[in-house]
Design an enzyme around this catalytic site. Structure first.
Site, PDB file in Angstrom:
ATOM      1  N   TYR A 137     -20.928  37.002 -21.060  1.00 23.31           N
ATOM      2  CA  TYR A 137     -20.130  37.046 -19.610  1.00 23.31           C
ATOM      3  C   TYR A 137     -19.736  38.465 -19.365  1.00 23.31           C
ATOM      4  O   TYR A 137     -19.671  39.002 -18.376  1.00 23.31           O
ATOM      5  CB  TYR A 137     -18.977  36.227 -19.567  1.00 23.31           C
ATOM      6  CG  TYR A 137     -19.420  34.920 -19.589  1.00 23.31           C
ATOM      7  CD1 TYR A 137     -20.561  34.512 -19.413  1.00 23.31           C
ATOM      8  CD2 TYR A 137     -18.354  33.753 -19.364  1.00 23.31           C
ATOM      9  CE1 TYR A 137     -21.168  32.969 -19.274  1.00 23.31           C
ATOM     10  CE2 TYR A 137     -19.010  32.449 -18.948  1.00 23.31           C
ATOM     11  CZ  TYR A 137     -20.148  32.007 -19.120  1.00 23.31           C
ATOM     12  OH  TYR A 137     -20.440  30.944 -19.018  1.00 23.31           O
ATOM     13  N   LYS A 192     -25.195  29.018 -32.382  1.00 18.33           N
ATOM     14  CA  LYS A 192     -26.589  28.922 -32.090  1.00 18.33           C
ATOM     15  C   LYS A 192     -27.061  29.613 -33.053  1.00 18.33           C
ATOM     16  O   LYS A 192     -28.218  30.462 -32.763  1.00 18.33           O
ATOM     17  CB  LYS A 192     -27.129  28.905 -30.708  1.00 18.33           C
ATOM     18  CG  LYS A 192     -28.302  28.783 -30.639  1.00 18.33           C
ATOM     19  CD  LYS A 192     -28.588  27.090 -30.403  1.00 18.33           C
ATOM     20  CE  LYS A 192     -30.150  27.203 -30.312  1.00 18.33           C
ATOM     21  NZ  LYS A 192     -30.602  25.614 -30.558  1.00 18.33           N
ATOM     22  N   ASP A 224     -26.613  23.032 -29.031  1.00 22.72           N
ATOM     23  CA  ASP A 224     -27.244  21.557 -28.408  1.00 22.72           C
ATOM     24  C   ASP A 224     -26.943  20.394 -29.121  1.00 22.72           C
ATOM     25  O   ASP A 224     -26.848  19.439 -28.441  1.00 22.72           O
ATOM     26  CB  ASP A 224     -28.932  22.118 -28.641  1.00 22.72           C
ATOM     27  CG  ASP A 224     -29.370  22.378 -30.077  1.00 22.72           C
ATOM     28  OD1 ASP A 224     -28.361  23.104 -30.625  1.00 22.72           O
ATOM     29  OD2 ASP A 224     -30.429  22.473 -30.362  1.00 22.72           O
ATOM     30  N   ASP A 248     -17.520  27.514 -22.426  1.00 27.39           N
ATOM     31  CA  ASP A 248     -17.472  26.961 -20.601  1.00 27.39           C
ATOM     32  C   ASP A 248     -18.097  25.721 -20.529  1.00 27.39           C
ATOM     33  O   ASP A 248     -17.697  24.705 -19.902  1.00 27.39           O
ATOM     34  CB  ASP A 248     -18.576  28.272 -19.796  1.00 27.39           C
ATOM     35  CG  ASP A 248     -18.045  28.197 -18.671  1.00 27.39           C
ATOM     36  OD1 ASP A 248     -17.349  27.329 -18.023  1.00 27.39           O
ATOM     37  OD2 ASP A 248     -18.916  29.090 -17.875  1.00 27.39           O
ATOM     38  N   ASP A 252     -16.029  21.795 -20.036  1.00 29.92           N
ATOM     39  CA  ASP A 252     -16.178  20.838 -19.088  1.00 29.92           C
ATOM     40  C   ASP A 252     -16.923  19.532 -19.306  1.00 29.92           C
ATOM     41  O   ASP A 252     -16.686  18.353 -18.587  1.00 29.92           O
ATOM     42  CB  ASP A 252     -17.254  21.406 -18.018  1.00 29.92           C
ATOM     43  CG  ASP A 252     -16.574  22.422 -16.707  1.00 29.92           C
ATOM     44  OD1 ASP A 252     -15.242  22.629 -17.043  1.00 29.92           O
ATOM     45  OD2 ASP A 252     -17.083  22.902 -15.845  1.00 29.92           O
TER      46      ASP A 252
END
Ligand code: NAD
Length: 360
Positions: A137, A192, A224, A248, A252
């Site tokens: 980001y 990852k 994942d 992020d 959620d």
């Protein structure tokens, strides 16, 4: 010792829910000094900026910030720097708030609100620790350019840079381990590492930091798989620590496991453990000023404030127990109301928490 709490109610339902949280904090008689300042759209309307200098100055000298929510559709046409949401980004940057803690806790009484089967989620109690100021980001270079080489050379391409400095990984890993220590002592680091160099580096550093925390059980999971496990068997997790991008998305996802946005607190901390505490939801302009908002996420944020910035675990426990009590008593704001429970407004919910607190 007096602790200064910056109270920034903001827009929409912000003032109503913050009022209830402040009442709860005041009732604990803890030597807290509250100072209130405008933020977001309310601050723009009064001072022409969503984060006026006086508000920022207060936030910087306070021990912690109790934040409501910002944003209202009437400000959506303003240029980006003047929009209410910029206040949060400005506070994060000015205070160096690099660690975001989001608990996802499902009260047994609300198990039906989840989209998962009650037997899968009942008793869910996770904290996601998300790094907030680094990763893809904020990495540079980034942009749109003519691809310099490879199969698509000469074609326009968009690109970003994923990067983490060692110190950034170390400090968030420490927050992850310290958070686990205050709970079930299980930390799962999500990355990852099978594909990304940044993630392999992240994993190596987390393993190194783990040597300071032999009492915490560390595990690793690819993102994942973590996304899948969160809906398959979410109770296996205690604390998850992860980077900005993965956090992020996963925070959620975890929040939605509980099914009730009005119940979810959050904290953003810096290296001095100064923090901004706010509900995970927005300013809900659709229900503002109607005594319909659920104040519990903000009241639970106040409990986090005591626990993480002021190191006052005992009164934090008392607030959380009082919230459990009002739910057990069958009181519900409209967003979590179901048949057989008693519908109450924002103010009455605050009254009930205060009453439960006084009984404890
Ligand atoms: P929202 O979270 O404000 O509302 C989504 C839905 O949930 C609405 O129907 C709302 O009524 C309901 N809801 C939210 N909180 C509730 C509560 N405590 N009790 C009962 N119901 C509740 O999200 P949105 O509608 O997408 O955004 C509204 C405004 O909030 C926008 O301006 C947005 O930019 C802003 N926003 C601010 C923050 C923040 O301050 N941190 C976060 C998200 C959105």
């Amino acid at each position: 010792m007096t602790h200064t709490i910056a109270v920034l109610p903001g827009d929409g339902i912000g003032p109503e829910i913050v009022e209830q949280a402040q009442r709860v904090l005041s009732a604990l008689q803890l030597n807290l000094k509250f100072e209130t300042a405008p933020v977001g759209g309310a601050a723009y309307a009064a001072h022409g900026h969503p984060l006026p200098p006086a508000t920022l100055e207060l936030a910087q000298r306070a021990n912690a910030i109790l934040f409501g929510a910002v944003g209202d559709f009437q400000y959506d046409k303003l240029e980006r720097e003047l929009r209410p949401e910029q206040a949060i980004l400005g506070l994060r940057k000015a205070l160096g708030l690099f660690a975001n803690l989001r608990p996802a806790l499902l009260y047994p009484e609300l198990a039906n609100a989840s989209s998962l089967k009650p037997e899968v989620v009942a008793g869910l109690d996770i904290v996601i620790v998300r790094e907030l100021t680094g990763d893809i980001y904020f990495g540079s270079p980034r942009g749109v350019r003519s691809a310099p080489d490879g199969k698509f050379a000469g074609e326009r391409e968009g690109f970003d840079t994923m990067r983490y400095a060692e110190s950034e990984v170390r400090r968030i890993a420490h927050i992850g381990f310290e958070t686990a220590r205050k709970r079930q002592r299980k930390l799962c680091s999500v990355d990852k590492a099978n594909v990304l160099e940044t993630s392999q580096f992240w994993r190596d550093i987390v393993i190194d930091v783990a040597r300071d925390y032999p009492d915490v059980e560390l595990s690793h999971m690819y993102v994942d798989n973590a996304a899948m496990q969160l809906v398959r068997a979410p109770r296996q997790f205690d604390v998850i620590v992860t980077g900005n991008l993965f956090g992020d998305i996963l925070s959620d996802e975890a929040a939605m496991l509980t099914g009730s946005i009005g119940m979810l607190p959050s904290a953003s901390l810096n290296e001095q453990r100064q923090g901004l505490y706010e509900p995970s939801h927005g300013s809900a302009p659709d229900i503002a000023g109607q005594d319909l908002a659920n104040p519990l996420a903000t009241i639970l944020s106040a409990a986090m404030l005591l626990r993480y910035s002021l190191d006052l675990a005992e009164p934090a426990d008392r607030i959380e127990a009082a919230v459990r009590q009002v739910l057990a008593d069958g009181l519900r704001t409209p967003d979590i109301h179901e048949e057989g429970t008693v519908k109450v407004g924002t103010q009455a919910m605050g009254d009930a928490v205060l009453k439960a607190l006084n009984r404890s």
